[in-house]
Design an enzyme around this catalytic site. Structure first.
Site, PDB file in Angstrom:
ATOM      1  CE1 TYR A 222      49.036 -12.862 -35.396  1.00 40.77           C
ATOM      2  CE2 TYR A 222      50.398 -14.814 -35.070  1.00 40.77           C
ATOM      3  CZ  TYR A 222      49.286 -14.056 -34.742  1.00 40.77           C
ATOM      4  OH  TYR A 222      48.425 -14.505 -33.784  1.00 40.77           O
TER       5      TYR A 222
ATOM      6  CG  ASN B  37      39.269  -8.542 -35.532  1.00 46.40           C
ATOM      7  OD1 ASN B  37      38.471  -7.664 -35.844  1.00 46.40           O
ATOM      8  ND2 ASN B  37      39.142  -9.794 -35.939  1.00 46.40           N
TER       9      ASN B  37
ATOM     10  CB  CYS C 137      41.628 -12.248 -35.790  1.00 49.05           C
ATOM     11  SG  CYS C 137      40.356 -12.412 -34.537  1.00 49.05           S
ATOM     12  CG  HIS C 138      39.059 -17.874 -36.524  1.00 50.54           C
ATOM     13  ND1 HIS C 138      38.165 -16.872 -36.879  1.00 50.54           N
ATOM     14  CD2 HIS C 138      38.827 -18.901 -37.377  1.00 50.54           C
ATOM     15  CE1 HIS C 138      37.423 -17.297 -37.888  1.00 50.54           C
ATOM     16  NE2 HIS C 138      37.803 -18.524 -38.199  1.00 50.54           N
TER      17      HIS C 138
ATOM     18  CD  GLU D  46      36.823 -20.795 -40.644  1.00 52.18           C
ATOM     19  OE1 GLU D  46      37.920 -20.742 -41.248  1.00 52.18           O
ATOM     20  OE2 GLU D  46      36.293 -19.803 -40.126  1.00 52.18           O
TER      21      GLU D  46
END
Length: 167
Positions: free
Chosen positions: A98, A121, A129-130, A156
């Protein structure tokens, strides 16, 4: 006023609600967690809407797409929009804290506000946002639940995995 259209996409993380004006996506809702979204009474279901978004999301889940190219229409404050734009710049397979996002948007003391914007979001996955984690590396809150966040980050990571999440 444009009518809100919606449809659902069956995915490995559950049934995702896709909503918007039929061309531009303004909302993705998770099946559970605080990011769960239900259609409003004045929304109209249209299972032909968002074909490109559905195709791109399926390609993402199949590890065939890393960058979304979709017409989007998120609604938020100028600050939220700036945070969401920055989230879209976090590459596949990478994470940012953040505080790092706050630095990147030129508001170095706004990490809590970045966290709040991240939590609001309206287009998770597409606006990733993950990929935002705590400064310690901890997985912090996520609209689809921590299990979903972990699943997306594992997807990912290129690791061999991935059973669909249980409903």
């Amino acid at each position: 006023m444009t009518k809100t259209l919606y449809t659902y996409l069956d995915s490995p993380i559950g049934s995702l609600l896709l909503a918007g004006d039929g061309e531009r996506l303004s909302r993705i809702g998770f099946p559970r967690g605080k990011g769960s979204v239900r259609p409003s009474e004045d929304w109209q279901r249209d299972d032909l809407a968002f074909a490109v978004a559905r195709d791109q999301l399926q390609a993402y889940f199949n590890r065939e797409l890393r960058i979304f190219d979709l017409p989007l229409a998120p609604k938020g404050t100028p600050f939220q929009l700036s945070v969401w734009r920055e989230l879209s710049r976090i590459p596949w397979g990478e994470t940012a804290s953040y505080g790092a996002v706050a630095q990147r948007i030129g508001k170095p003391s706004a990490s809590r506000a970045v966290g709040a914007a991240n939590g609001l979001n309206p287009l998770p996955i597409v606006v990733p946002c993950h990929r935002v984690i705590g400064a310690s590396g901890a997985l912090t809150g996520f609209g689809g639940g921590i299990d979903t966040k972990k699943w997306l980050l594992t997807l990912e990571s290129e690791a061999d995995l991935l059973a669909p999440l249980e409903a």
